[in-house]
Every structure is written in structure tokens, then in C-alpha cells.
Design a protein around this motif. Structure first.
Motif, PDB file in Angstrom:
ATOM      1  N   ASP A 168      -0.543   4.642   8.041  1.00  0.00           N
ATOM      2  CA  ASP A 168      -1.350   5.937   7.568  1.00  0.00           C
ATOM      3  C   ASP A 168      -2.298   5.963   6.511  1.00  0.00           C
ATOM      4  O   ASP A 168      -2.454   6.690   5.527  1.00  0.00           O
ATOM      5  N   ILE A 169      -2.960   4.496   6.327  1.00  0.00           N
ATOM      6  CA  ILE A 169      -3.943   4.476   5.172  1.00  0.00           C
ATOM      7  C   ILE A 169      -5.302   4.458   5.882  1.00  0.00           C
ATOM      8  O   ILE A 169      -5.600   3.903   6.767  1.00  0.00           O
ATOM      9  N   LEU A 178      -3.073  -0.727   9.235  1.00  0.00           N
ATOM     10  CA  LEU A 178      -3.391   0.240   8.250  1.00  0.00           C
ATOM     11  C   LEU A 178      -3.249   1.641   9.005  1.00  0.00           C
ATOM     12  O   LEU A 178      -2.732   2.628   8.305  1.00  0.00           O
ATOM     13  N   ASP A 226      -3.890   4.799  -1.387  1.00  0.00           N
ATOM     14  CA  ASP A 226      -4.413   3.647  -1.505  1.00  0.00           C
ATOM     15  C   ASP A 226      -5.633   3.266  -0.464  1.00  0.00           C
ATOM     16  O   ASP A 226      -5.443   4.055   0.601  1.00  0.00           O
ATOM     17  N   ASN A 227      -6.276   2.463  -0.726  1.00  0.00           N
ATOM     18  CA  ASN A 227      -7.089   1.810   0.142  1.00  0.00           C
ATOM     19  C   ASN A 227      -7.355   0.378   0.234  1.00  0.00           C
ATOM     20  O   ASN A 227      -6.861  -0.243  -1.109  1.00  0.00           O
ATOM     21  N   ARG A 237      -8.454   3.708  -6.018  1.00  0.00           N
ATOM     22  CA  ARG A 237      -7.183   3.391  -5.353  1.00  0.00           C
ATOM     23  C   ARG A 237      -7.441   2.140  -4.511  1.00  0.00           C
ATOM     24  O   ARG A 237      -6.607   1.950  -3.517  1.00  0.00           O
ATOM     25  N   LEU A 276       0.875  -1.316   0.010  1.00  0.00           N
ATOM     26  CA  LEU A 276       0.162  -0.050  -0.078  1.00  0.00           C
ATOM     27  C   LEU A 276       0.929   1.289  -0.063  1.00  0.00           C
ATOM     28  O   LEU A 276       1.757   1.315   0.718  1.00  0.00           O
ATOM     29  N   ASN A 277       0.451   2.158  -0.980  1.00  0.00           N
ATOM     30  CA  ASN A 277       1.002   3.559  -0.921  1.00  0.00           C
ATOM     31  C   ASN A 277       0.155   4.608  -0.194  1.00  0.00           C
ATOM     32  O   ASN A 277      -1.151   4.357   0.060  1.00  0.00           O
ATOM     33  N   PRO A 278       0.498   5.762   0.203  1.00  0.00           N
ATOM     34  CA  PRO A 278      -0.428   6.826   0.771  1.00  0.00           C
ATOM     35  C   PRO A 278      -1.469   6.984  -0.346  1.00  0.00           C
ATOM     36  O   PRO A 278      -1.143   7.134  -1.393  1.00  0.00           O
TER      37      PRO A 278
END
Ligand SMILES: Cc1ncc(COP(=O)(O)O)c(C=O)c1O
Length: 402
Positions: free
Chosen positions: A143-144, A139, A123-124, A171, A119-121
């Protein structure tokens, strides 16, 4: 002169969203226990707290590994003997297209590594609601934001497929499916697995299939592995020794990655980078994996016999108790009754600990549909303890809500 620390050291703001209601409640229970009361613990899913024991041949395998000097670091993915046994087990469950297998310090670490590697910032990830709080904690650490999908109580807690479809965004990178489920004890139908697999195909999602309870199905019918119905889809199946094999303190879990190699390879490179960065899982304990998966399975008969009897007692109590109703659990060792009360379920559980010394966990600690209230019961204790606990909860409800 000692230097005086003037400014308070505050934790990172992203930890605001980390909640782990199960262990948080244990602090209140400890306080009550310190006052001299005997706690009836229906809150923590550790079979070793009750009348269950790690199979002796697994203990012997670890002991032997220690005597054989397997006390240094192991390869980052795990020892070959264990990886082969996990592959063998996955194949027996119908999982094909296996591209990687790795051993971790519990499924907790598998989850941490697999989510971090994806996961990248911005994304969800779709996670069940109610969920097992580890997912939201990881998560939060990344910071997701949460993208929860509901489990449907009216449909025996199956995932709410319409809700999942609605929640997918450009995303969305993956979906978590916990099957058998914590906290509801539900088991997914094959049809539901197929529908979710189809959705993952269409939206390019990774499926995280948390199947840590797959051998604890109490009724007829074998567990169907998600990866077995979706050999072309990227799936990471999570399993381990904590529940099926009654060794949670050993901290042994694993991931089985399956799907088309060309699709999943870059992601697996990322997973392996993180596996190397944290060196390895506990080494001697890895030698219990082959012993567990390929050795005698007798303990499972006994475990399931006890769980069936305790589940039935629990369901009967729920049916006979006003303000309580419960979908009968089919797997794992949890029940998730709904309660009809005029206050929050968090107040219900804290007052229950303080007044009757029974610990359960509030539904709001797992997430639930707005307007509904629940509590999670761990029905691992023996029948005598459960009967005493249910009688105390019944008294509490009569006295408090009449
Ligand atoms: C659904 C689920 N996944 C993962 C875990 C963590 O397992 P482990 O002990 O392997 O870290 C648990 C523990 O209760 C669980 O219920």
C-alpha cells in the motif's frame, strides 16, 4: 443441504495497482496457441526457453547436495558455504563494508523482504520508469504509492538525475537502480553511480542495486557495482542464479548489505526478522551457489557471444524499419525500441499476437514518459526465430499503419 455462497469474494483493493504485463500477455498468447498457431515468443526473459542450458557442474552440485541429505530446512539466511561464496564474489567486485548476506527464493523474494522491512505507510521509494514490474507490485502490496523517476532515452537510458532530485521528498526512504537494466538493456556509467550515491548520502536513502544481470555485459568494459563506489552508503545489492547462471527455475537469489554498520544495523535486524519468518530459501539449490561463483565460467563466453549476435541483429532491424528506433542495449537481453504509431502500444502488442503470433511487451506495461510509446523485445531466441519475428512485425506495421 449445501450452503450457497451468496456474496462474491473480492480481492483486497490494494491489488488494483498490481500489474505484471509480461505474464498477463502470456495469457493472450496461450489463447492464440490453443487455436493452433505457433507463437514466436519475444516476451519472457527465461534463457532456458531457448538454446541456453544450466551449466552441468551446477546441476551436479545440487544433485550431490540432495544425495547428501541436504533436503531439510536450511538456516534462514542460507547455508554457510553459499554465504561465503557470495561474500567472496562481492569482494572481487570491489564491495567492502559488507554487513550481511542472505539467500532468498530468487531476487523476487529479496525485493519483497527488503522493501517490506523498510517502508511504512506514507513513505515512498524511488523506482525507475520504465521499471521491472516486480517493484511496483511489491509496493502495491504494501500500500505504498509509486514515486517513479525517469530513465532518459536521449541519454542512452541513463537515470534522469534532475528528475531524481526533483522527486525526493521528506518521506523518500530509498532508491532502486536496475543495472544492467530491464527493460532497456542500458548500463549505468560510473559517474551516474557516483552522483546517485552522493544523493543517497545527503538524503539518508537506502540504495537497492538490482544487479542480477551484472555478468551479461555484451560490450567491452566491466560492470561497476554501485556498492563498490559507495562503501559508506547503505546499499543492498541483489544478485542470483536466474540470469548469469541460467537457472531461473531454481529460485535462488541473494542480497548483500553494505554500508556503515551503526547506520544499517536496525534495518538489517528487520530484514532478518522477515527472513526467519519465511523459514529459508530452497535448500539443495543453495549448494549450486559456490559451484557457480567459484567454478568454471566458460558458459558466459558462449552466452555473451550469442547475445551479441542477437543484439546486433535486433539493432539492425530497428535501424532499417520505419516508425521504429532503438538505443542499442549493452547489457542483459532486452531491447526497448520506441515506436511512432497512431494507437496505444498495448493495442499494438495485442494485435501483433493475434495477427502475426509474435509476443512482445508494450511499453505502457513498464511505464514510460507520457506521449512516448515503446515495446520490449527479449532477444534470447536464435537468429532464425528473431529474423522470422522481425519480418512478421515489419509486415504487421506496413499493413496496419502504411
Ligand atoms: C531486474 C530484475 N530483477 C529481478 C528479477 C527476478 O529474478 P529472480 O528470478 O531471481 O526472482 C528479474 C527477472 O526477470 C529482473 O529482470
Amino acid at each position: 443441504m449445501p450452503v450457497t455462497q451468496l456474496r462474491r469474494i473480492v480481492p483486497a483493493a490494494r491489488l488494483e495497482n498490481v500489474r505484471y504485463a509480461i505474464r498477463d500477455l502470456a495469457c493472450i498468447a496461450d489463447e492464440v496457441a490453443r487455436q493452433g498457431h505457433k507463437i514466436l515468443p519475444l516476451n519472457i526473459g527465461d534463457p532456458l526457453n531457448f538454446d541456453f542450458q544450466t551449466p552441468a557442474h551446477m546441476i551436479e552440485a545440487v544433485h550431490q547436495a540432495m544425495r547428501d541429505g541436504k533436503n531439510g530446512y536450511s538456516p534462514s539466511s542460507g547455508v554457510k558455504e553459499a554465504l561465503d561464496a557470495i561474500r567472496g564474489e562481492a569482494t572481487r567486485k570491489g564491495i567492502t563494508n559488507i554487513q550481511d548476506v542472505f539467500v532468498t527464493s530468487g531476487v523476487s523474494e529479496t525485493v519483497d523482504i527488503c522493501l517490506t522491512a523498510l517502508l511504512n505507510p506514507g513513505d515512498n521509494l524511488l523506482t525507475p520508469c520504465p521499471d521491472y514490474p516486480l517493484y511496483s507490485a511489491v509496493l502495491a502490496k504494501l500500500d505504498i504509492g509509486l514515486n517513479p523517476y525517469y530513465l532518459n532515452e536521449e541519454d542512452a537510458w541513463q537515470p534522469d538525475f534532475d528528475d531524481i532530485q526533483k522527486k525526493i521528498t521528506p518521506r523518500t526512504r530509498g532508491i532502486v537502480l536496475i543495472n544492467p537494466n530491464n527493460p532497456t538493456g542500458s548500463v549505468c556509467t560510473r559517474k551516474m553511480l557516483e552522483q546517485i550515491a552522493e544523493l543517497a548520502r545527503r538524503h539518508n536513502l537506502v540504495i537497492f542495486a538490482d544487479e542480477i544481470y551484472d555478468k551479461l555485459i555484451m560490450d567491452d568494459g566491466a560492470h561497476v557495482a554501485m556498492a563498490a563506489v559507495a562503501s559508506d552508503v547503505p546499499v543492498v545489492t541483489f544478485g542470483g542464479l536466474s540470469k548469469n547462471y541460467l537457472a531461473p527455475g531454481w529460485r535462488i537469489g541473494w542480497g548483500i548489505a553494505s554500508g556503515e554498520l551503526s547506520v544499517i544495523k536496525p534495518y538489517l535486524d528487520g530484514v532478518n526478522k522477515l527472513l526467519r519468518a519465511r523459514l529459508c530459501a530452497n535448500h539443495p539449490e543453495q549448494y549450486a551457489i559456490k559451484a557457480a561463483l567459484e567454478g568454471p565460467q566458460d558458459h558466459l563466453l558462449e552466452v555473451k557471444r550469442k547475445l551479441r549476435s542477437r543484439r546486433d541483429l535486433t539493432v539492425k532491424w530497428c535501424a532499417e524499419t520505419s516508425r521504429v528506433s532503438c538505443v542499442a542495449p549493452r547489457g542483459a537481453f532486452y531491447a526497448y525500441p520506441s515506436i511512432d504509431i497512431p494507437e496505444g502500444d498495448d493495442v499494438f502488442v495485442t494485435e501483433l499476437i493475434r495477427q502475426k503470433y509474435v509476443t512482445v511487451v508494450h511499453g505502457s506495461g513498464f511505464g514510460q514518459r507520457p506521449g512516448t510509446k515503446h515495446f520490449r523485445i527479449v532477444f534470447l531466441p536464435d537468429e532464425k526465430t528473431l529474423t522470422a519475428a522481425y519480418s512478421a512485425i515489419g509486415d504487421f506495421m506496413r499493413e496496419r499503419y502504411r
